[in-house]
Design an enzyme around this catalytic site. Structure first.
Site, PDB file in Angstrom:
ATOM      1  N   ASP A 125      16.598  33.592  67.838  1.00 55.67           N
ATOM      2  CA  ASP A 125      17.183  34.847  68.329  1.00 55.67           C
ATOM      3  C   ASP A 125      17.775  35.690  67.187  1.00 55.67           C
ATOM      4  O   ASP A 125      18.356  36.747  67.437  1.00 55.67           O
ATOM      5  CB  ASP A 125      18.230  34.593  69.424  1.00 55.67           C
ATOM      6  CG  ASP A 125      19.411  33.768  68.956  1.00 55.67           C
ATOM      7  OD1 ASP A 125      19.195  32.788  68.216  1.00 55.67           O
ATOM      8  OD2 ASP A 125      20.559  34.103  69.328  1.00 55.67           O
ATOM      9  N   HIS A 126      17.600  35.230  65.962  1.00 52.04           N
ATOM     10  CA  HIS A 126      18.045  35.998  64.788  1.00 52.04           C
ATOM     11  C   HIS A 126      16.878  36.421  63.897  1.00 52.04           C
ATOM     12  O   HIS A 126      17.018  37.342  63.096  1.00 52.04           O
ATOM     13  CB  HIS A 126      19.063  35.193  63.970  1.00 52.04           C
ATOM     14  CG  HIS A 126      20.321  34.930  64.741  1.00 52.04           C
ATOM     15  ND1 HIS A 126      21.506  35.550  64.473  1.00 52.04           N
ATOM     16  CD2 HIS A 126      20.548  34.131  65.822  1.00 52.04           C
ATOM     17  CE1 HIS A 126      22.430  35.149  65.348  1.00 52.04           C
ATOM     18  NE2 HIS A 126      21.864  34.286  66.172  1.00 52.04           N
ATOM     19  N   HIS A 135      17.854  30.594  63.392  1.00 50.61           N
ATOM     20  CA  HIS A 135      17.590  30.513  64.831  1.00 50.61           C
ATOM     21  C   HIS A 135      16.696  31.666  65.313  1.00 50.61           C
ATOM     22  O   HIS A 135      16.809  32.791  64.827  1.00 50.61           O
ATOM     23  CB  HIS A 135      18.902  30.487  65.617  1.00 50.61           C
ATOM     24  CG  HIS A 135      19.593  29.150  65.544  1.00 50.61           C
ATOM     25  ND1 HIS A 135      20.942  28.984  65.750  1.00 50.61           N
ATOM     26  CD2 HIS A 135      19.086  27.912  65.282  1.00 50.61           C
ATOM     27  CE1 HIS A 135      21.239  27.685  65.624  1.00 50.61           C
ATOM     28  NE2 HIS A 135      20.139  27.022  65.338  1.00 50.61           N
ATOM     29  N   HIS A 192      26.826  38.104  68.546  1.00 54.24           N
ATOM     30  CA  HIS A 192      26.768  37.976  70.009  1.00 54.24           C
ATOM     31  C   HIS A 192      27.959  38.638  70.698  1.00 54.24           C
ATOM     32  O   HIS A 192      29.077  38.606  70.172  1.00 54.24           O
ATOM     33  CB  HIS A 192      26.749  36.497  70.442  1.00 54.24           C
ATOM     34  CG  HIS A 192      25.458  35.806  70.160  1.00 54.24           C
ATOM     35  ND1 HIS A 192      24.376  35.853  71.017  1.00 54.24           N
ATOM     36  CD2 HIS A 192      25.072  35.045  69.115  1.00 54.24           C
ATOM     37  CE1 HIS A 192      23.382  35.139  70.511  1.00 54.24           C
ATOM     38  NE2 HIS A 192      23.776  34.636  69.359  1.00 54.24           N
ATOM     39  N   HIS A 228      20.878  33.134  59.509  1.00 51.56           N
ATOM     40  CA  HIS A 228      20.414  31.759  59.704  1.00 51.56           C
ATOM     41  C   HIS A 228      19.091  31.759  60.459  1.00 51.56           C
ATOM     42  O   HIS A 228      18.596  32.799  60.867  1.00 51.56           O
ATOM     43  CB  HIS A 228      21.481  30.898  60.393  1.00 51.56           C
ATOM     44  CG  HIS A 228      21.791  31.277  61.808  1.00 51.56           C
ATOM     45  ND1 HIS A 228      22.353  32.484  62.161  1.00 51.56           N
ATOM     46  CD2 HIS A 228      21.633  30.588  62.973  1.00 51.56           C
ATOM     47  CE1 HIS A 228      22.529  32.521  63.473  1.00 51.56           C
ATOM     48  NE2 HIS A 228      22.090  31.397  63.993  1.00 51.56           N
ATOM     49  N   HIS A 252      27.561  26.046  62.065  1.00 50.93           N
ATOM     50  CA  HIS A 252      26.621  26.331  63.158  1.00 50.93           C
ATOM     51  C   HIS A 252      25.239  25.805  62.760  1.00 50.93           C
ATOM     52  O   HIS A 252      24.593  25.086  63.518  1.00 50.93           O
ATOM     53  CB  HIS A 252      26.604  27.832  63.400  1.00 50.93           C
ATOM     54  CG  HIS A 252      25.649  28.284  64.456  1.00 50.93           C
ATOM     55  ND1 HIS A 252      25.825  28.007  65.793  1.00 50.93           N
ATOM     56  CD2 HIS A 252      24.511  29.013  64.373  1.00 50.93           C
ATOM     57  CE1 HIS A 252      24.823  28.539  66.478  1.00 50.93           C
ATOM     58  NE2 HIS A 252      24.011  29.150  65.644  1.00 50.93           N
ATOM     59  N   ASP A 261      26.412  33.669  63.625  1.00 52.32           N
ATOM     60  CA  ASP A 261      26.970  32.817  64.677  1.00 52.32           C
ATOM     61  C   ASP A 261      28.075  31.912  64.134  1.00 52.32           C
ATOM     62  O   ASP A 261      28.271  30.792  64.622  1.00 52.32           O
ATOM     63  CB  ASP A 261      25.863  31.956  65.308  1.00 52.32           C
ATOM     64  CG  ASP A 261      24.901  32.775  66.150  1.00 52.32           C
ATOM     65  OD1 ASP A 261      25.144  33.985  66.338  1.00 52.32           O
ATOM     66  OD2 ASP A 261      23.890  32.206  66.613  1.00 52.32           O
TER      67      ASP A 261
HETATM   68 ZN   LIG Z   1      22.431  30.564  65.992  1.00 53.21          ZN
END
Ligand SMILES: [Zn+2]
Length: 259
Positions: free
Chosen positions: A59-60, A57, A171, A55, A112, A133
């Site tokens: 942090d990905h 985001h 995570h 996805h 998410h 996530d």
């Molecule tokens: Zn995420």
């Protein structure tokens, strides 16, 4: 048979690195940072062949720009092309393609985010699932874009996978999730065992992941809202009967957000 290595990033992210033993080719999943990947590639003399994105985001995807040079395949969801780095392969529900000689199947798992996908290596022994996530050990992702009903449906789909499937979330949230899960279902022996196991793993500074789906089904409250005791707790909390699983799930997700 693939070797899967966790590369820690930020505070609690894992970038999963996949390689065929004996080959220098590798892929990574959700590289939020480039540096941990570059360091590992250099240390082990590996060549990055492709990147899987679950996805959009930061942090990905934050490390993609620095990693995606010529010849590196970048795979992501067709519905999110407008907010992902330029993809070389756009995929959607049911897409199949090859990674390191293994067939990968795409599952759309909105909740998410709306364009969230998971990558299933269904023919691998055991099957591997990279779920970003969506599903965490003892928890699930927050609902940033989707509804509780969408997330519940997505998680139920994952529950139907073979029990031996190895789950690779993005995570290391297991310990915090278990603290909440133990409030929801205090007398669950499987959860007590998982708490003891994760304490030992974290004390030894090893990941609590991957985790087998069949184990996750025994203590993850987000997969267990139809369990009568959990349902009772959720109905007490909501002060109403919750005839549908998806509504019970919504109560649980809101409880976790407040906890
Ligand atoms: Zn995420």
């Amino acid at each position: 048979m693939l070797k899967v290595t966790p590369l820690p990033a930020f505070n609690d992210n894992y970038i999963w690195l996949l390689q065929q033993p004996g080959s220098s080719r590798c892929w990574v999943v959700d590289p939020g940072q480039a540096e941990p990947v570059q360091r590992y590639l250099a240390q082990h003399e590996l060549q990055l062949e492709g990147i899987l994105l679950t996805h959009h985001h930061p942090d990905h995807i934050g490390g993609v720009k620095a990693l995606a040079s010529e010849g590196v395949t970048l795979v992501g969801c067709v519905h999110d092309v407008y907010r992902l780095p330029p993809l070389s392969q756009q995929v959607a529900e049911g897409s199949r393609f090859q990674v390191l000689g293994e067939t990968v199947q795409v599952l759309e798992v909105p909740g998410h985010t709306l364009g969230h996908i998971a990558y299933l290596f269904a023919d691998h022994q055991p099957p591997l699932l990279f779920c970003g996530d969506t599903l965490f050990s003892a928890g699930c992702g927050r609902l940033f874009e989707g509804t509780a009903e969408q997330m519940h449906t997505s998680l139920q789909r994952l529950c139907q996978l073979p029990g031996e499937t190895q789950i690779y979330p993005a995570h290391e949230y297991t310990q915090a999730n278990l603290r909440f899960a133990a409030q929801v279902e205090p007398d669950n022996d499987a959860m007590t065992a998982r708490i003891t196991q994760t304490e030992a793993q974290r004390n030894a500074q090893t990941p609590t992941l991957p985790v087998r789906l069949s184990e996750e089904l025994t203590y993850n409250p987000f997969l267990r809202v139809s369990n009568p005791l959990i349902r009772q707790r959720l109905e007490q909390r909501a002060e109403m009967t919750l005839p549908e699983d998806s509504r019970a799930f919504a109560v649980l997700r809101a409880w976790k957000d407040e906890a």
